[in-house]
Design an enzyme around this catalytic site. Structure first.
Site, PDB file in Angstrom:
ATOM      1  N   HIS A  90       1.442   1.701  -9.330  1.00 27.89           N
ATOM      2  CA  HIS A  90       1.054   2.601  -8.243  1.00 27.89           C
ATOM      3  C   HIS A  90       1.686   2.147  -6.927  1.00 27.89           C
ATOM      4  CE1 HIS A  90      -2.066   4.052 -11.032  1.00 27.89           C
ATOM      5  NE2 HIS A  90      -2.080   5.127 -10.274  1.00 27.89           N
TER       6      HIS A  90
ATOM      7  N   SER B 105      -4.097   9.875  -8.759  1.00 28.57           N
ATOM      8  CA  SER B 105      -4.148   8.584  -8.078  1.00 28.57           C
ATOM      9  C   SER B 105      -3.000   8.361  -7.111  1.00 28.57           C
ATOM     10  CB  SER B 105      -4.166   7.456  -9.114  1.00 28.57           C
ATOM     11  OG  SER B 105      -3.067   7.578 -10.011  1.00 28.57           O
TER      12      SER B 105
END
Length: 269
Positions: free
Chosen positions: A251, A44
């Site tokens: 993230h 990711s």
């Protein structure tokens, strides 16, 4: 016949003989196709989860047009570009599902991988919902996985990458510290838990860097690039914990991709 003519004739014969018996590959090197294609593998952090603006053909993997592989390809115009990175991919998934993009013409391979294998999705959930004590226990379990199965899986993956792309420069990028300690967060985890998360990231990076070096790959550390931009800093390049969008928690944001990861890659690619 004069001695000069005899010498000249002998020299001509020797030259002809040398050309006749020379290895054709040595005498006339075969043209080689330049290895200039770029393949972006990984999880990711490489697909761009958290950066938004997800591509139509990459929604399931959450591939973002703002991810560092796309930005690097736009800036350098490689002969080909394959964006294979996918949200949630571990080393085994990269090995079985993404390496079909590699070939002899691949000149650059980039990847981030290891976070999923280390159970950081579970760590995130434990830290977000279980408080400081649960967070510390989750980080400890994660470190054990890093030292165990992850090491083996990375060796298998890196070996396969080199076999599929023998001419490629392979850049393995690391992960940033997640928290700015003694930062501006007034709620959430205590600094002891935040420090444990950062130490877990350091351990993960050390494992990845060692395996990369043993395979002749370049490890690119992004911790310095993100310094001052962690969660709880005044200008974070990482998403904090969001229980409504847990996938994007921890993230990089779009600036994290363009100002954090991209310059680090550009410095070594």
């Amino acid at each position: 016949m004069s001695q000069s003519r005899i010498a000249a004739g002998a020299a001509s014969l020797l030259l002809a003989a040398a050309c006749a018996f020379a290895d054709p590959a040595t005498a006339q090197p075969a043209p080689r196709t330049a290895a200039t294609g770029y393949v972006a593998l990984g999880d990711s952090y490489s697909s761009g989860v958290g950066a938004g603006d997800y591509l139509e053909d990459g929604r399931e993997c959450k591939r973002s047009s703002r991810a560092y592989p796309v930005l690097w390809a736009e800036a350098h115009a490689p002969s080909s570009f394959s964006f294979a990175a996918c949200n949630g991919a571990g080393a085994a998934e990269v090995l079985t599902e993404q390496l079909g993009h590699l070939n002899a013409r691949t000149g650059l391979v980039t990847l981030t991988v290891g976070g999923s294998d280390s159970g950081f999705v579970g760590v995130i959930a434990s830290c977000a919902l279980g408080g400081g004590k649960g967070c510390l226990s989750a980080v400890s379990r994660s470190r054990a996985r890093m030292d165990g199965t992850l090491t083996y899986d990375l060796d298998r993956l890196y070996t396969a990458i080199r076999e599929r792309a023998p001419a490629a420069h392979v850049v393995v990028l690391g992960y940033p510290h997640l928290y700015r300690l003694r930062g501006g967060c007034s709620v959430g985890l205590p600094d002891t838990a935040r420090a444990a998360l950062n130490e877990g990231v350091d351990h993960l990076n050390a494992v990845i860097a060692k395996r990369a070096a043993d395979h002749g790959f370049t490890f690119a550390d992004v911790a310095t690039a993100f310094a001052g931009h962690e969660i709880c800093s005044s200008h974070p390049w990482l998403h904090g914990v969001d229980v409504l969008a847990i996938t994007e928690s921890y993230h990089p944001t779009a600036p994290g991709q363009s100002l954090g990861y991209l310059p680090v890659l550009a410095g070594v690619a």
